[in-house]
Write a protein that holds these residues in place. Structure first.
Motif, mmCIF file in Angstrom:
data_model
loop_
_atom_site.group_PDB
_atom_site.id
_atom_site.type_symbol
_atom_site.label_atom_id
_atom_site.label_comp_id
_atom_site.label_asym_id
_atom_site.label_seq_id
_atom_site.Cartn_x
_atom_site.Cartn_y
_atom_site.Cartn_z
ATOM 1 N N ASN A 186 0.838 -1.189 0.000
ATOM 2 C CA ASN A 186 0.000 0.000 0.000
ATOM 3 C C ASN A 186 0.878 1.247 0.000
ATOM 4 O O ASN A 186 2.079 1.183 0.288
ATOM 5 N N ILE A 187 0.294 2.387 -0.304
ATOM 6 C CA ILE A 187 1.046 3.636 -0.331
ATOM 7 C C ILE A 187 1.617 4.011 1.033
ATOM 8 O O ILE A 187 2.556 4.806 1.099
ATOM 9 N N ASP A 188 1.092 3.438 2.119
ATOM 10 C CA ASP A 188 1.641 3.712 3.453
ATOM 11 C C ASP A 188 2.797 2.774 3.802
ATOM 12 O O ASP A 188 3.350 2.831 4.896
ATOM 13 N N PHE A 223 5.664 4.058 -7.671
ATOM 14 C CA PHE A 223 5.143 4.001 -6.299
ATOM 15 C C PHE A 223 5.156 5.383 -5.654
ATOM 16 O O PHE A 223 4.203 5.757 -4.959
ATOM 17 N N GLU A 224 6.218 6.148 -5.874
ATOM 18 C CA GLU A 224 6.294 7.486 -5.293
ATOM 19 C C GLU A 224 5.215 8.402 -5.868
ATOM 20 O O GLU A 224 4.613 9.200 -5.136
ATOM 21 N N LYS A 225 4.961 8.269 -7.164
ATOM 22 C CA LYS A 225 3.897 9.072 -7.777
ATOM 23 C C LYS A 225 2.515 8.628 -7.286
ATOM 24 O O LYS A 225 1.594 9.442 -7.174
ATOM 25 N N MET A 226 2.372 7.346 -7.000
ATOM 26 C CA MET A 226 1.116 6.857 -6.420
ATOM 27 C C MET A 226 0.853 7.521 -5.073
ATOM 28 O O MET A 226 -0.271 7.950 -4.784
ATOM 29 N N LYS A 227 1.878 7.586 -4.249
ATOM 30 C CA LYS A 227 1.729 8.213 -2.927
ATOM 31 C C LYS A 227 1.336 9.683 -3.057
ATOM 32 O O LYS A 227 0.450 10.175 -2.328
ATOM 33 N N ILE A 283 -5.908 -0.989 -7.108
ATOM 34 C CA ILE A 283 -4.624 -1.595 -7.465
ATOM 35 C C ILE A 283 -4.098 -0.929 -8.736
ATOM 36 O O ILE A 283 -4.814 -0.845 -9.739
ATOM 37 N N ASN A 284 -2.854 -0.467 -8.685
ATOM 38 C CA ASN A 284 -2.196 0.064 -9.876
ATOM 39 C C ASN A 284 -1.446 -1.077 -10.564
ATOM 40 O O ASN A 284 -0.454 -1.578 -10.036
#
Length: 204
Positions: A43-45, A109-113, A96-97
């Motif tokens: 997850n983003i966390d 992942f960083e852009k997702m966050k 889900i990406n």
């Protein structure tokens, strides 16, 4: 002669490339009534998330989506609204990406966050590292929705497809496919429209 050999090699490379793209898109995945696999995705966390973590859930809205697809962006507020409406009733959104950031850097992942923080996502936003989960489900587009019902047999697929019939303008929607399916599921009724065509960007 060398020119002919080089041309032949060029054709072979193109053929292999075409086969690779084709095989990536032609995923079988689940049908209505199939039992969907659980997963453990980041997850983003930074925490790993599985469907089994949601002990009180009656089912799940598993939505394959991403940062970069205009269709996914158009649906972000509606996905937030689905989570706000149905999570209290036991059907949370699990996003889900599925994209490979090497092909789509905007889906890293960083852009997702960053995107989740910007849009105040109220749901888990998971990264399908190695692209192992979306082919199992049969997702081909972003967004692509799979409504699952938690049963003694496992998480049974009850609806597959689009969120609604108008990605351009939420105010002009005539058929709310996902809401109709979830409402029927929660009421113990038969879902009338079980599949629709997912409209969006191809998974990369």
């Amino acid at each position: 002669m060398r020119t002919i050999k080089m041309f032949g090699l060029f054709v072979l490379v193109l053929s292999l490339g075409a086969f690779t793209v084709s095989s990536n898109l032609d995923v079988d995945g689940y049908g209505i009534g199939d039992v969907a696999t659980d997963f453990s995705l980041k997850n983003i966390d930074g925490n790993m998330v599985s469907l089994s973590d949601f002990k009180e859930a009656k089912g799940y809205l598993v939505i394959f989506t991403c940062n970069t697809c205009p269709y996914s962006v158009a649906y972000e507020d509606r996905i937030n609204a689905l989570d706000a409406k149905y999570k209290p009733q036991g059907i949370p959104v699990i996003a889900i990406n599925p994209n490979n950031p090497a092909a789509k850097p905007g889906d890293s992942f960083e852009k997702m966050k960053a995107r989740a923080a910007e849009k105040n996502f109220s749901f888990p936003y998971l990264f399908d590292k190695g692209q192992t989960i979306y082919p199992q489900y049969g997702a081909t587009r972003t967004p692509h929705v799979f409504l699952l019902e938690k049963t003694d047999r496992g998480n049974v697929v009850k609806y597959i497809g689009a969120i609604d019939d108008n990605y351009r303008d939420a105010s002009q929607v005539e058929e709310k496919f996902v809401e109709n399916a979830v409402d029927a599921l929660l009421a113990g009724k038969e879902i009338k429209t079980k599949t629709t065509k997912a409209i969006g960007c191809g998974i990369r």
